[in-house]
Design a protein around this motif. Structure first.
Motif, PDB file in Angstrom:
ATOM      1  N   TYR A 133     -45.850  35.872 -22.078  1.00 14.57           N
ATOM      2  CA  TYR A 133     -46.367  36.152 -23.395  1.00 14.57           C
ATOM      3  C   TYR A 133     -46.742  37.840 -23.457  1.00 14.57           C
ATOM      4  O   TYR A 133     -46.559  38.281 -24.334  1.00 14.57           O
TER       5      TYR A 133
ATOM      6  N   SER B 228     -45.448  26.083 -29.405  1.00 16.65           N
ATOM      7  CA  SER B 228     -44.637  25.305 -28.610  1.00 16.65           C
ATOM      8  C   SER B 228     -45.028  23.920 -28.379  1.00 16.65           C
ATOM      9  O   SER B 228     -46.016  23.443 -28.864  1.00 16.65           O
TER      10      SER B 228
ATOM     11  N   LEU C  45     -43.217  29.607 -20.763  1.00 16.56           N
ATOM     12  CA  LEU C  45     -44.491  29.332 -21.752  1.00 16.56           C
ATOM     13  C   LEU C  45     -45.556  28.728 -21.309  1.00 16.56           C
ATOM     14  O   LEU C  45     -46.407  28.653 -21.940  1.00 16.56           O
ATOM     15  N   ASP C  46     -45.395  28.294 -19.958  1.00 14.40           N
ATOM     16  CA  ASP C  46     -46.900  27.720 -19.498  1.00 14.40           C
ATOM     17  C   ASP C  46     -47.541  28.784 -18.859  1.00 14.40           C
ATOM     18  O   ASP C  46     -48.479  28.481 -18.018  1.00 14.40           O
TER      19      ASP C  46
ATOM     20  N   HIS D 129     -39.736  27.090 -33.530  1.00 17.17           N
ATOM     21  CA  HIS D 129     -40.163  26.880 -32.218  1.00 17.17           C
ATOM     22  C   HIS D 129     -40.544  28.286 -31.318  1.00 17.17           C
ATOM     23  O   HIS D 129     -39.717  29.071 -31.332  1.00 17.17           O
ATOM     24  N   LEU D 130     -41.664  28.260 -30.867  1.00 15.90           N
ATOM     25  CA  LEU D 130     -42.051  29.515 -29.939  1.00 15.90           C
ATOM     26  C   LEU D 130     -41.047  29.763 -29.023  1.00 15.90           C
ATOM     27  O   LEU D 130     -40.805  31.245 -28.794  1.00 15.90           O
ATOM     28  N   LEU D 131     -40.275  28.904 -28.254  1.00 12.52           N
ATOM     29  CA  LEU D 131     -39.461  29.157 -27.538  1.00 12.52           C
ATOM     30  C   LEU D 131     -38.280  30.015 -28.061  1.00 12.52           C
ATOM     31  O   LEU D 131     -37.970  30.889 -27.341  1.00 12.52           O
TER      32      LEU D 131
ATOM     33  N   GLU E  62     -34.626  19.268 -31.580  1.00 13.75           N
ATOM     34  CA  GLU E  62     -34.578  20.804 -31.731  1.00 13.75           C
ATOM     35  C   GLU E  62     -33.377  20.758 -32.894  1.00 13.75           C
ATOM     36  O   GLU E  62     -32.340  20.349 -32.655  1.00 13.75           O
TER      37      GLU E  62
ATOM     38  N   LYS F 286     -40.199  19.870 -22.994  1.00 14.78           N
ATOM     39  CA  LYS F 286     -41.423  20.683 -22.419  1.00 14.78           C
ATOM     40  C   LYS F 286     -40.942  21.297 -21.142  1.00 14.78           C
ATOM     41  O   LYS F 286     -41.312  22.214 -20.718  1.00 14.78           O
TER      42      LYS F 286
ATOM     43  N   GLU G  14     -39.456  24.660 -21.812  1.00 16.90           N
ATOM     44  CA  GLU G  14     -40.400  25.396 -22.259  1.00 16.90           C
ATOM     45  C   GLU G  14     -40.945  26.244 -20.938  1.00 16.90           C
ATOM     46  O   GLU G  14     -41.300  27.325 -20.663  1.00 16.90           O
TER      47      GLU G  14
END
Length: 412
Positions: free
Chosen positions: A290, A226, A284-285, A204-206, A246, A276, A279
């Motif tokens: 990043y 994500s 992550l939005d 998971h990118l998170l 998860e 979501k 995230e």
């Protein structure tokens, strides 16, 4: 091959996520004879698309080179905790979907049959799809049917023509390994029966961002996903994600559940929105999140090197446990060789007697640790740290300590 456009939405790529310098292919272990030959190094740089926020590698070697040459060294069955995970999943999903002798299970990247063996033991028809011939052979020897192919639309058509459409289509740690995401997901839609269910697990990118797991970035992982981004990818190909879990594997993964967009059941659970939302809370939005990641990566490198320099200046002996691809990325990024680490141990006999790519640290059997009694055991397979600490608990008898490098260097 350099990617100048996003692998999903084709937007020009402008932003860097993490630059880990130059590294050899992380699974290209070396024999004694190969140590004096030239090694090929590649830039390990992950970028992020400003439109769909897909994190992806900039420069890649061909999948045929990495997985298809018959020498792929990763065999899933050498991790007890991974087999336990596979067995628990199979028990859960068989009960959940009511799978039986009339069902068809298809696994993409079926490796050595670590998962399909549990379905087969209950007389449920299975088919594995696996590009690495040497690994597929181990599954075939267990009596598991395997198609030795890369998966995409062409392979999907072949599976459908054989009447093997899936009631359950699954893939663990394969989605991130795919250079052509659109072809892969389009193939999944073809293989899935109208009422079929798919599940995919991937890091998971998170967790990568929050746990500073930069060594997960290597040339086999083309994408870092994500739920926000993966939902868009599947929707583009007519597949709806209806649930997500998860899970703790590989330092924190998610398991997504999908169906055809026009299938009335199962209904979408509120867990999709919850993950979501998590995230979004972590940013992550937002592209800015990043862009900050690479500074944390550099700080982790400095901390690990400070610890190693201090330990060596005190005359301590350090060895490492696990020769996973993530370990090779970490060693090469930090410039760690036999000047710091005497040897690495790994339970996989296919790796023993070889040397780590780039660093040239020898790989031995875990028994070596009890012979040499090192002061520190650096756990490169940190995602299995509990399993390793349990297996190697005896090192405490001579005052040995465990060191875990991620999210930052910690001594146990």
């Amino acid at each position: 091959m350099k990617n100048s456009h996003c692998a999903f939405c084709n937007t020009p790529i402008k932003h860097n996520f993490a630059d880990l310098g130059m590294s050899p292919i992380a699974n290209d272990y070396l024999s004694q004879e190969q140590l004096n030959r030239v090694e090929k190094f590649y830039p390990i740089r992950a970028n992020v698309c400003e439109k769909c926020l897909l994190v992806q590698l900039e420069e890649i070697e061909s999948p045929e080179y990495m997985f298809g040459d018959g020498n792929y060294p990763y065999f899933s069955s050498y991790s007890d905790s991974w087999l336990k995970h596979a067995k628990a999943y199979s028990d859960m999903i068989i009960a959940k979907l009511g799978l039986n002798q009339n069902s068809q299970v298809v696994e993409i990247a079926s490796n050595d049959g670590y998962m399909l063996q549990y379905f087969q033991a209950k007389q449920i028809p299975v088919l594995g799809i696996e590009p690495a011939g040497n690994v597929a052979k181990v599954a075939q020897e267990k009596g598991i049917p395997v198609l030795v192919r890369f998966f995409g639309v062409e392979t999907a058509k072949e599976v459908v023509s054989q009447g093997k459409q899936a009631d359950l289509l699954l893939g663990n740690n394969v989605l991130a390994h795919v250079p052509d995401l659109n072809d892969f997901v389009a193939g999944m839609k073809l293989v899935l029966k109208p009422s079929g269910i798919l599940t995919m697990e991937f890091p998971h990118l998170l967790q990568i961002v929050e746990g500073n797991q930069f060594d997960t970035i290597h040339e086999e992982h083309f994408s870092y996903l994500s739920l926000l981004t993966v939902e868009k990818i599947f929707a583009t190909h007519g597949l709806t994600l209806f649930d997500v879990e998860e899970i703790p594997t590989h330092g924190g993964s998610i398991r997504i559940y999908g169906k055809h967009e026009n299938a009335p059941n199962p209904v979408v659970t509120d867990r999709i929105e919850r993950v979501k939302e998590k995230e979004i809370q972590a940013g992550l939005d937002q592209i800015e999140t990043y862009l900050k990641f690479s500074e944390r990566v550099k700080a982790t490198k400095r901390k690990l090197l400070s610890f190693l320099i201090q330990a060596k200046s005190e005359g301590k002996v350090i060895v490492a446990y696990g020769a996973p691809s993530k370990g090779n990325i970490l060693l090469n990024y930090c410039g760690i060789r036999t000047d710091f680490i005497d040897y690495v141990v790994d339970r996989n006999p296919h790796k023993q007697g070889l040397f780590m790519p780039g660093s040239h640290i020898p790989i031995l059997s875990p028994d070596k640790i009890f012979e040499t009694k090192p002061d520190y055991l650096l756990i490169l397979a940190w995602n299995l740290k509990d399993e390793v600490m349990e297996q190697m608990a005896k090192i405490r008898e001579w005052g040995g300590k465990f060191v875990v490098p991620i999210p930052e260097t910690q001594v146990y």
